[in-house]
Design an enzyme around this catalytic site. Structure first.
Site, PDB file in Angstrom:
ATOM      1  N   TYR A 112       0.897  -1.254  -0.046  1.00 18.16           N
ATOM      2  CA  TYR A 112      -0.110   0.030  -0.022  1.00 18.16           C
ATOM      3  C   TYR A 112       1.066   1.138   0.057  1.00 18.16           C
ATOM      4  O   TYR A 112       0.318   2.525  -0.166  1.00 18.16           O
ATOM      5  CB  TYR A 112      -0.858   0.125   1.027  1.00 18.16           C
ATOM      6  N   LYS A 166       2.264 -15.458   2.653  1.00 15.90           N
ATOM      7  CA  LYS A 166       2.276 -16.071   1.219  1.00 15.90           C
ATOM      8  C   LYS A 166       3.445 -16.452   0.927  1.00 15.90           C
ATOM      9  O   LYS A 166       4.202 -16.130  -0.158  1.00 15.90           O
ATOM     10  CB  LYS A 166       1.543 -15.151   0.255  1.00 15.90           C
ATOM     11  N   ASP A 224      -4.113 -17.805   1.675  1.00 15.24           N
ATOM     12  CA  ASP A 224      -5.337 -18.376   0.861  1.00 15.24           C
ATOM     13  C   ASP A 224      -6.046 -19.396   1.823  1.00 15.24           C
ATOM     14  O   ASP A 224      -7.408 -19.528   2.044  1.00 15.24           O
ATOM     15  CB  ASP A 224      -5.058 -18.997  -0.353  1.00 15.24           C
ATOM     16  N   ASP A 230      -5.888  -6.262   5.677  1.00 11.37           N
ATOM     17  CA  ASP A 230      -7.039  -5.341   5.095  1.00 11.37           C
ATOM     18  C   ASP A 230      -8.364  -6.252   4.803  1.00 11.37           C
ATOM     19  O   ASP A 230      -9.307  -6.102   5.151  1.00 11.37           O
ATOM     20  CB  ASP A 230      -6.561  -4.673   4.053  1.00 11.37           C
ATOM     21  N   ASP A 233     -11.979  -7.595   7.289  1.00 17.54           N
ATOM     22  CA  ASP A 233     -13.329  -7.292   6.806  1.00 17.54           C
ATOM     23  C   ASP A 233     -13.990  -8.871   6.684  1.00 17.54           C
ATOM     24  O   ASP A 233     -15.158  -9.033   7.097  1.00 17.54           O
ATOM     25  CB  ASP A 233     -13.129  -6.921   5.265  1.00 17.54           C
TER      26      ASP A 233
END
Ligand code: NAD
Length: 350
Positions: A135, A185, A217, A241, A245
């Protein structure tokens, strides 16, 4: 004890008004000062994080934020968008640790789209790194190359950035059920191989905490398959992020979930996990509980006042037990109330 209050856009001012009433009712001699952030700041000054807000936020002990953004500002250049204000204040205050609890209140078990037995009693905490990762990485952009548009971003972390968020997560796990799951990951991304290595190196300093690792994942899948296996999860900015959520929806209502973003000295920015909900803004129907619970987190983490934090949280539980519900958590048989009535009920319970 100075609190910078930034109502923001959309439902922000409505939900913030209720949180401010709750803070004032505690009679704890806080000094509250209001400022502009996001779209409201763009309209007034052209800057989503204006200098006056920067000064206010830097001088305060804690910042309480509603939410920013809305369709009105979506077509502005990226630098002037409300979200830039949010990223800017997080970066400016050095808020690198985002704490998002996902708790399922027994009264709201039916609000989850998952089976009650999968989610009832859920209490997890997601610790997300907030100032690094893809980001913020440079270079970034969209350019013309070889006759076509080319979009690119850069993922990176230094080991010290990983270590400081790791410590926050280990400490948090220590205060809870002493289990920490680090999400990466590493099978594809070198940056996250380093993430896993540094987390593993930290573990011997916290022998009372059990550290495990999971690929992102799989973590996304496990969160909906068997979320109660988790206690604290720690991950980078982008994965955090998305996963936070996802975790918030396990509880059925984003209108219930608070969050805290802390610096190295427990100065913090506290805000609901949801956005500015432009679809219901101005209607007086938004759920103010996530913002009120964010104020409770502020009392706990920045002002170190566990008693006051617990008092607010108990009042919220009581209001739910009494059957008061805003539209987002309403079920037949409960009492539907608006934003202000929900605030009134919390004040009465306090
Ligand atoms: P959102 O969270 O604002 O809304 C998603 C849905 O949840 C909407 O249907 C909304 O009505 C509902 N909802 C959210 N909060 C609620 C509450 N307190 N009570 C009742 N219902 C509630 O997400 P979105 O629609 O994707 O984004 C809207 C705007 O908010 C966008 O401009 C986005 O950029 C911004 N946003 C801001 C933040 C922030 O300030 N931290 C976070 C996410 C999105």
């Amino acid at each position: 004890m100075k609190i910078c209050v930034l109502p923001g856009d959309g439902i922000g001012p409505e939900i913030m008004a209720e949180a401010v009433r709750v803070i004032q009712a505690l009679d704890l001699k806080f000094e509250l000062e209001e400022g502009l952030l996001g779209g409201a700041a763009v309209d007034a000054t052209g800057d989503p994080y204006p200098e006056a807000t920067r000064k206010l936020a830097r001088e305060a002990d804690a910042v309480l934020l509603g939410a920013v953004g809305g369709p009105k500002w979506d077509s502005l250049p990226r630098e002037q968008r409300p979200e830039r204000g949010l990223l800017g204040i997080r970066k400016d205050l050095g808020l690198f640790a985002n704490l998002r609890p996902a708790i399922l209140y027994p009264e709201l078990a039916n609000a989850s789209t998952l089976k009650p037995e999968v989610v009832s009693g859920l209490d997890i905490l997601i610790v997300r790194e907030l100032t690094g990762d893809i980001y913020f990485g440079q270079p970034r952009g969209i350019e013309n190359r070889d006759g076509e548009r080319y979009g690119f971003n850069t993922m990176h972390y230094t080991e010290s950035e990983i270590r400081r968020i790791g410590r926050v997560a280990f400490e948090a796990a220590r205060k809870r059920n002493k289990r920490l799951c680090s999400v990466d990951k590493m099978n594809v991304l070198e940056t996250t191989q380093l993430w896993r290595d540094v987390m593993t190196e930290l573990a011997p300093e916290y022998p009372d905490v059990e550290l495990t690792h999971m690929l992102v994942d799989n973590a996304a899948m496990q969160l909906v398959r068997a979320p109660k296996q988790f206690d604290v999860m720690v991950t980078g900015n982008m994965f955090g992020d998305i996963l936070s959520d996802e975790a918030s929806m396990l509880t059925g209502s984003i209108g219930m979930l608070p969050s805290a973003s802390l610096d190295a000295n427990n100065k913090g920015l506290y805000e609901p996990s949801h956005g500015s909900a432009p679809d219901i803004a101005g209607k007086g129907v938004a759920n103010p509980l996530a913002t009120i619970l964010s104020a409770a987190m502020m009392l706990r983490y920045t002002f170190n006042n566990e008693a006051a934090a617990a008092r607010v949280e108990t009042a919220v539980k009581k209001v739910l037990a009494q059957g008061y519900r805003t539209g987002d958590i309403y079920e037949p048989g409960t009492t539907k109330v608006g934003t202000k009535q929900m605030g009134d009920a919390v004040l009465a319970a306090l």
